[in-house]
Structures are given as structure tokens and as C-alpha cells.
Design an enzyme around this catalytic site. Structure first.
Site, PDB file in Angstrom:
ATOM      1  N   GLU A   8       0.818  -1.221   0.000  1.00 28.96           N
ATOM      2  CA  GLU A   8       0.000   0.000   0.000  1.00 28.96           C
ATOM      3  C   GLU A   8       0.845   1.262   0.000  1.00 28.96           C
ATOM      4  OE1 GLU A   8      -3.728   2.038   2.477  1.00 28.96           O
ATOM      5  OE2 GLU A   8      -2.893   0.133   3.117  1.00 28.96           O
ATOM      6  N   LYS A  46      -8.531  -1.043   1.250  1.00 33.53           N
ATOM      7  CA  LYS A  46      -9.555  -1.475   2.203  1.00 33.53           C
ATOM      8  C   LYS A  46     -10.313  -2.613   1.552  1.00 33.53           C
ATOM      9  CE  LYS A  46      -9.301   0.110   6.167  1.00 33.53           C
ATOM     10  NZ  LYS A  46      -8.027  -0.591   6.251  1.00 33.53           N
TER      11      LYS A  46
END
Length: 811
Positions: free
Chosen positions: A613, A630
Site C-alpha cells: 500500500e 480497504k
């Protein structure tokens, strides 16, 4: 792209910062958070919170189409000056960006306790500084003075000023006139609903009703009780409390609404409304039967230009402009009304309290701190060299791997199929370099530096320094796309050029791929896991973690947060361990595009990170990019099962809600430092696949304001919203009260700040931190209203499995 180097002078070049604010204040425990009708009160806190509801994420959305179809002359008749009151919200700057574009001038943003009532009156009625007011969303309840601040008095006394209340502002409009604020039938956060409205001018040209194609994103746990609505407030929009749609499923079905569809569904005779208001029948004839099954989504005042909407549809600025245009002639002619609104006495005056960052030491690393005034960069390129000498792994081990690779770093894109073309942002001074790092600071920012970015406190002290950075003046860069190797040396102007370039060139040419094979063979024969080895021990038991999830769900139900990223730490005592071998094993088993290795020998600290990420990047063209993750699910054991699990993630309403809320939060954070109208979402909810998991990833971009520094861009968005939840600051406060220990380096960021003021930072997840004889792994997940406590525990274990197995393999 991979960066690697060692610090040539660790004593001078390694900067560590520890607990910049000193001792942490006491913190309320969960049972001290009061519920509906009361308020959550924690004196001295900083409240920057959020609700988040606009659906205008994609190009081609309904409101974007409507704006483009509107004649230019109509859109830009004049500037509209808006006062935007921020209820300490993580969505305010999304509204700010939209208002800036439509109004022709940015709104003025003030927090709900920043101005006194005397200030409000001076700017509105003496200086005539604003045409209208927007009251932002926010956490909590309008019944709580700390949650709503000056907004109630503004709604009560500024009767001639056009006002639009959004979410908390909508609830405040109802509350100030006597309506009750109650729990919704269910919390609805980051989920889509169809809206039915009465055709009021606020919804001009917007479709209405079931199957109209018009849907909004809702984020709320509280609502106005319809039965308590006073006669001066008129219901104008509703939503079925039970409906809910998959965001991507809606887009897949092609239900992007047309601006001129369903006109027949929204034609209510507005000429009859005034008559019905006078005889009291309007509310009952339109509304009373509906509310047994529907939730109030919009209201208007019968005599004032005051509106409230409980949802976001991407239309706030257009709606506000409409009510401002029709109200301005009245406002300008009614000087008596203005005179009547000037303050006769002051009450509930909150003064000029300004909540901000109170620094005992600012996290700004200046180049002057290392005695550098003017730096000169020299560099060399070796075409197609990387693979012939064994690749990034062999280059790092041969050049920097001696003596346990102490005081070294390796920013390592182990996964070579992403992100690479985006590095070609060239300027004249660095012609030929296809990347943005030319030397500068490389290291990490720990989660506890949130206190430098607006958070109120650190309840738990980190065992590791809150930040550690090398100043890297000699760097090797490997371009995975073209297999090229670059060596760069940074020196002060008018000093002799470093001999490091010559020495490193000779080493590179002399390397052989056989060294890599020998190292791989050595690592492959390392001890495997035995039954006698101690396992990782979690800071909390399974039962405690499940209870913590349930506590999070209570806060969400009460409107204190919409999403809480709950985490914990897993720890294991270790003996002597080959930290570099551990990292090499981890990058082989779990390659990731934002992986990193950092070794700080003086701190007895080593970080082995396999993060997928990106937190935030600023390139040479002043473009900011965030890529929050997410939504996570394990890979399947067969191609068929793997594809099925991927689709399951992609169309999960829960995971889409998680992702959408963080996208809105990042849009807000970038909106604080980006040019109006520049923040956009080029990729929404893409599923990316890694060695052990599928993840849902979105991309948010914007053009940085020219007068904003690189460090201030980081400060505006740190910690990454995917690790906090929304609204950010209140969510962090709640998590501080639930979690039992400091997150330390986990949830922070690893990366670089180049001396040319670019940066690239990851989110520290899937990471092993080795410090003073202990290995620790942070793991967790986002809790939303749709979360299942047992499933959340299993997701936490899944995320920790790859780094835990790597440690067990080498210990």
C-alpha cells in the site's frame, strides 16, 4: 523501482525523534463516552471528524453531467462567497473543493468553535463578507455543544442567510427547531440508497423515486425523528431504511442516472405547497404514511432559506447556489432584518479558542540541519545491467550486505508489474533520470507522530523511536522496467566529487549472478519451523479482540465514527537472527510494490516490510497520489476458487463501504492542500492480487497548491486514513481508548523525502519490526456497521500470517 544505500556517516546522518510531545495525558475509557441526548466530552481534545456522503467519485456521474450540460453563462454569472463551518470533520474539504469550482472562489473554512457569535455577526452583517453558509457533516450529535459549536445559534438567528446543513448540519436544523435526534433503524455508512423527493427547487432536474436511477451514498447512525418534526420544518426527501446497493454493482448495471429522466415522478404542484403549509396539511399528506418505512433525508424551513440534507449526492454546491440566487434579492432589500440580527447580548460565547498543532518540536527536517546549502548531483547509468549481475537482491547483498547490513536501507518494489511508468516526470536539471529521488532523507514515520498532525495525544508510548531517518547522499537505483542501474552521489557545491561513484561502478561491473544463486541455496537450507519453537503471542486474546470489535460497533451505532481501524500487536522473543536473510525470504514469499528494509544499528532496530500500500507520493510535477487499501481476502487453492474469492471481494457491500469511506477521507485530506477542482479518483475499488491475498485498492490524485510544502502535504494526510477510519481524529481518539498498546512503526510510513522536495511513502503493514531481541507484527482491520466480530479476528490473523511465517522460518 528499487533504492538502496548505506549511510556514510551514521553518527551525523541518522535522525531519530522520540515522543515529541512528552508525557501523554489521561484518556477517557469507553464507558465514559455518553450516548444520545448527552455528548462525548473530553476536555482539551482536538476534534477533527468526518461524515462522508458524496457519491461523485466517477467521471460521468449524474452531477458532473448536469454541470457540463449547464450553460457556461449560467454557471459563472458571478462569484458566490460561502462560509463553510467545519464540525471537525474529515469530509469538509471535499465540500470545499466542490464549492470552489462552482462558486468561482474558494469558501472560507472555520471550525465550529473558532469564531465567536460577535465574529459571525461582523462578517455577515457589517462587512457583508458572505452570501451563504454551509454547515458540514461531523461526528456525534447536535445535542452535544462540543460536537456542534456555534452552528445552532447560526441556524436560530441568521434567519435571512441561505444555509445548507449537511448530515450533522441537517440534524442541527431539525434539533434547533425542536425535533428529536434518534438512532436510525440501522447504521448506514458508505452504502447506496435510492432517494425520493418532493420536487422542491433544491432538487431541480434530479430524478426521484424507486428505479429512477438516482442513488446517493449515506453515512449516518442518527436521524431526525419524523414524528417530532415541528410544523415550520417541511420534509422534502426520504429513503427506504432497508434498501442498500452494491456500489460497483450499481455501476455495472449501467444505472448512471440521466439528468432529464423520470420528470413525471418528481412533478408535485409546488403552487399547492404554500396553501398546505398554512392549513397544516402538507406534512401529513406527503409524509406521515411514508415514515413507517422510510427515513427522512431532506428538510426545508417554511419561511427561511434554510435546508438540510442527510445524504450526499455530489450536488451541495449547486443546491446552495440555487437557494442563494433566489434569496439574495430579499436579503439585500431587508436592512431592517439585518439590523434585527445584530447581537444585543452575547451568550454561550466560546471565545477565540483555536485547536491546532501545538509543537514542542516540529517534524520539519531542514537541509540546513546537515550543513548543506547548495547540493550538486552527479550520476551514472548502466543500461540493462541489473539482470546480468543478479538483480536487485544480489546488488544490495554484494554492495551493502557485509557486517549484517547495518545502517542500510532498501526501498524495494519486489513486485515488478506495477507503478513503474509513473516515475517518468523529467525536468531539465535532471534530464534522463526516470525517477524522483535524487538523494535526501530515507526512513520511517511512526504512528505516534499523529500528534504532529492534529491528534490530541498519544496514550501509549512507542518502544521504538517515533521517527528515524538517514540522509542518503550515495544511492543505487534499479529500474525494473528497463533493467537499468543508476548510481547517484550528492555533494555540497564546490566540494570534490565523491570517489564513491568510481568504487561502486567497479563493484557493479565485477558482480556475477552466481553470488545470488549461492545466497539462495544458503537461505533455502535455513532451519524450518519446529514444534518446539515459541509462537507469536497477541497483545489481546481472541475473546478480547472480539469484544473490542463489539465496542467499536457501539461507537459506530452512536454516530461517533463510521469506520474504526482496530489493530493489535503480535510479539515473539527471538535470539540471534539473520535479519537480512529474513527480509529476503519475506520478499520472495510475499513480494509487494512498496516493500522496504531498514537497519538502524544504534537503535538495535531492523524493519522488514512487505507493504502493498502506498500512503502518499508527490512527484516533480507537484502531483499528489494516494492508494489506500480497504478490503482483503485470502487467495484460493485452485484457479477456480481463487477467481471466485476475487469476485466475492469485488462485489462485497461491506468491503465496498470500507473502501468508499476511506476514498472520501483521502479526498478530504488531499483537498486541504490541492488546487480546487484537481482532486479526482482515477481508479475506484480495483482488486489487486498478491502472493497470499487479494486486496481492494483505489487511487486518489490532486495537484498540490504551489504555496504548500512537501512536509505539510504529509501532515495534512498522516496517518493514512486506511489505518485510522473515519472521521479520522475522533476515530483515533476512540482507538486510543480501546487498543492496549502503541502501534509504534506499524500504521506509520516508510519512504523518502528527496532534497528536491518530492516524496514517496508507504503504509507500514505486513511488516516485521525487530527491536531489542523481539519481533513484533501489527495487524488489524476496518470495523464498519456490517462487520462480524469473529470474521474481523480471522482477517487480522490472515494479515499477520505471511510475516509471522517468515520469522518462524528463520528464528
Amino acid at each position: 523501482m528499487a533504492l538502496c544505500s548505506s549511510s556514510t556517516s551514521p553518527e551525523l546522518k541518522c535522525c531519530c525523534f522520540d515522543n515529541l510531545r512528552g508525557k501523554n495525558p489521561s484518556f477517557n475509557q469507553p464507558n465514559q463516552f455518553l450516548r444520545i441526548g448527552d455528548c462525548y466530552s473530553n476536555k482539551g481534545r482536538v476534534q477533527v471528524q468526518a461524515s462522508s456522503q458524496l457519491s461523485g467519485h466517477l467521471e460521468g456521474s449524474f452531477m458532473e453531467k448536469k454541470r457540463l450540460q449547464e450553460p457556461l453563462s449560467h454557471r459563472k454569472l458571478e462569484f458566490v462567497r460561502t462560509l463553510l463551518i467545519d464540525n471537525y470533520d474529515s469530509y469538509t474539504y471535499n465540500i470545499y473543493q466542490e464549492l470552489s469550482t462552482i462558486n468561482g472562489v474558494p469558501p472560507v473554512v472555520v471550525r465550529n468553535d473558532e469564531w465567536t457569535w460577535r465574529d459571525i455577526c461582523r462578517y455577515l452583517y457589517e462587512e457583508n463578507a458572505f452570501d451563504n453558509i454551509v454547515i458540514s457533516p461531523g461526528p456525534g450529535s447536535p445535542a452535544c455543544p462540543e460536537d456542534i459549536g456555534i452552528c445552532l445559534r447560526v441556524l436560530l438567528e441568521c434567519w435571512d442567510v441561505p444555509i445548507l446543513g449537511v448530515c450533522l448540519g441537517h440534524q442541527a436544523l431539525g434539533y434547533v427547531h425542536g425535533a428529536d435526534i434518534v438512532h436510525a433503524p440501522e447504521p448506514v455508512h458508505g452504502r447506496l440508497s435510492e432517494i425520493e423527493h418532493n420536487g422542491d427547487r433544491l432538487f431541480h432536474d434530479i430524478p426521484s423515486g424507486q428505479n429512477s436511477g438516482f442513488k446517493v451514498v449515506r453515512y449516518h447512525s442518527l436521524i431526525i425523528d419524523a414524528d417530532s418534526l415541528p410544523k415550520e420544518l417541511i420534509p422534502i426527501a426520504w429513503s427506504n431504511s432497508a434498501d442498500g446497493f452494491s456500489y460497483l454493482g450499481t455501476l455495472q448495471s449501467g444505472e448512471i442516472p440521466d439528468a432529464y429522466e423520470s420528470q413525471s415522478r418528481q412533478k408535485i404542484l409546488l403552487s399547492d405547497i404554500s396553501t398546505q403549509i398554512k392549513n397544516g396539511s402538507y406534512r401529513h399528506s406527503i409524509y406521515s404514511n411514508r415514515m413507517r418505512r422510510e427515513v427522512l433525508m431532506g428538510i426545508m424551513h417554511s419561511t427561511r432559506p434554510h435546508y438540510g440534507v442527510q445524504m450526499h449526492a455530489g450536488a451541495e454546491s449547486l443546491l446552495l447556489r440555487e437557494i442563494t440566487r433566489t434569496s439574495r434579492s430579499v436579503n439585500n432589500s431587508d436592512e431592517l432584518g439585518r439590523e434585527a440580527l445584530r447581537p444585543r447580548q452575547l451568550f454561550c460565547d466560546l471565545g477565540d479558542r483555536r485547536f491546532g498543532i501545538q509543537h514542542s518540536r516540529r517534524f520539519e527536517i531542514q537541509r540546513s540541519s546537515i550543513g548543506v546549502k547548495c547540493l550538486k548531483l552527479t550520476w551514472r547509468k548502466f543500461d540493462h545491467l541489473a539482470s546480468t549481475v543478479g538483480g536487485a537482491r544480489n546488488i544490495f547483498c554484494e554492495l551493502f550486505g557485509n557486517n549484517k547490513a547495518e545502517n542500510t536501507f532498501w526501498l524495494d518494489s519486489s513486485s515488478t508489474e506495477k507503478e513503474l511508468l509513473s516515475f517518468h516526470h523529467e525536468k531539465k536539471d535532471y534530464e534522463g533520470l526516470p525517477f524522483d529521488f535524487y538523494g535526501g532523507y530515507i526512513g520511517y514515520i511512526g504512528y505516534n507522530l499523529k500528534v504532529e498532525c492534529g491528534a490530541a495525544s498519544n496514550h501509549h508510548k512507542s518502544r521504538t523511536p517515533d521517527a528515524c531517518f538517514f540522509f542518503a547522499d550515495n544511492v543505487v537505483v534499479i529500474d525494473h522496467l528497463y533493467d537499468d542501474v543508476y548510481i547517484l552521489s550528492l555533494n555540497e557545491e564546490n566540494t570534490p566529487m565523491s570517489t564513491w561513484l568510481d568504487a561502486t561502478e567497479q563493484k557493479l561491473i565485477g558482480l556475477r549472478a552466481s553470488s545470488t544463486r549461492q545466497l539462495e541455496e544458503q537461505n533455502l537450507h535455513a532451519p524450518t519451523v519446529s514444534r518446539n519453537k515459541s509462537a507469536f503471542i497477541s497483545e489481546v486474546s481472541r475473546g478480547d479482540y472480539v469484544n473490542n470489535v463489539e465496542n467499536c460497533l457501539k461507537y459506530i451505532k452512536d454516530g461517533e465514527s463510521y469506520e474504526l481501524c482496530l489493530t493489535t500487536q503480535l510479539r515473539k522473543r527471538i535470539g540471534e537472527i539473520d535479519s537480512l536473510g529474513l527480509y529476503l525470504h519475506l520478499r520472495e514469499k510475499n513480494p509487494a510494490p512498496y516493500a522496504a528494509w531498514l537497519s538502524f544499528s544504534k537503535e538495535d532496530l531492523c524493519i522488514c516490510c512487505s507493504s502493498p500500500e502506498r500512503f502518499l507520493r508527490l512527484d516533480k510535477n507537484d502531483l499528489l497520489e494516494a492508494k489506500p487499501i480497504k478490503g482483503t481476502i485470502a487467495r484460493g487453492s485452485t484457479p477456480e476458487e481463487d477467481e471466485q474469492l476475487k469476485l466475492q471481494l469485488q462485489y462485497s457491500e461491506k468491503d465496498q463501504a470500507e473502501n468508499l469511506m476511506i476514498v472520501d477521507l483521502l479526498r478530504n485530506d488531499l483537498g486541504r492542500v490541492c488546487e480546487p477542482g484537481s482532486v479526482h479518483v482515477p481508479n475506484l475499488m480495483n482488486v489487486e492480487s498478491y502472493a497470499t491475498v487479494h486486496t481492494m485498492v483505489s487511487t486518489i490524485c490532486g495537484k498540490k497548491h504551489s504555496n504548500v510544502s512537501a512536509v505539510n502535504c504529509v501532515r495534512a494526510a498522516f496517518p493514512g486514513g486506511s489505518m485510522t477510519g473515519a472521521p479520522k481524529l475522533r476515530s483515533m481518539e476512540i482507538l486510543e481508548s480501546i487498543e492496549s498498546c502503541s502501534r509504534g512503526i506499524y500504521s506509520g510510513s516508510i519512504g523518502y523525502f528527496s532534497y528536491n522536495r518530492t516524496f514517496d511513502l508507504n503504509i507500514v503493514i505486513r511488516t516485521v519490526v525487530i527491536h531489542e531481541g523481539e519481533a513484533s507484527i501489527g495487524a488489524g482491520g476496518a470495523i464498519v456497521a456490517l462487520s462480524n466480530p469473529e470474521d474481523e479476528y480471522e482477517e487480522m490473523i490472515l494479515k499477520s500470517s505471511a510475516p509471522a511465517k517468515a520469522v518462524m522460518y528463520f528464528d
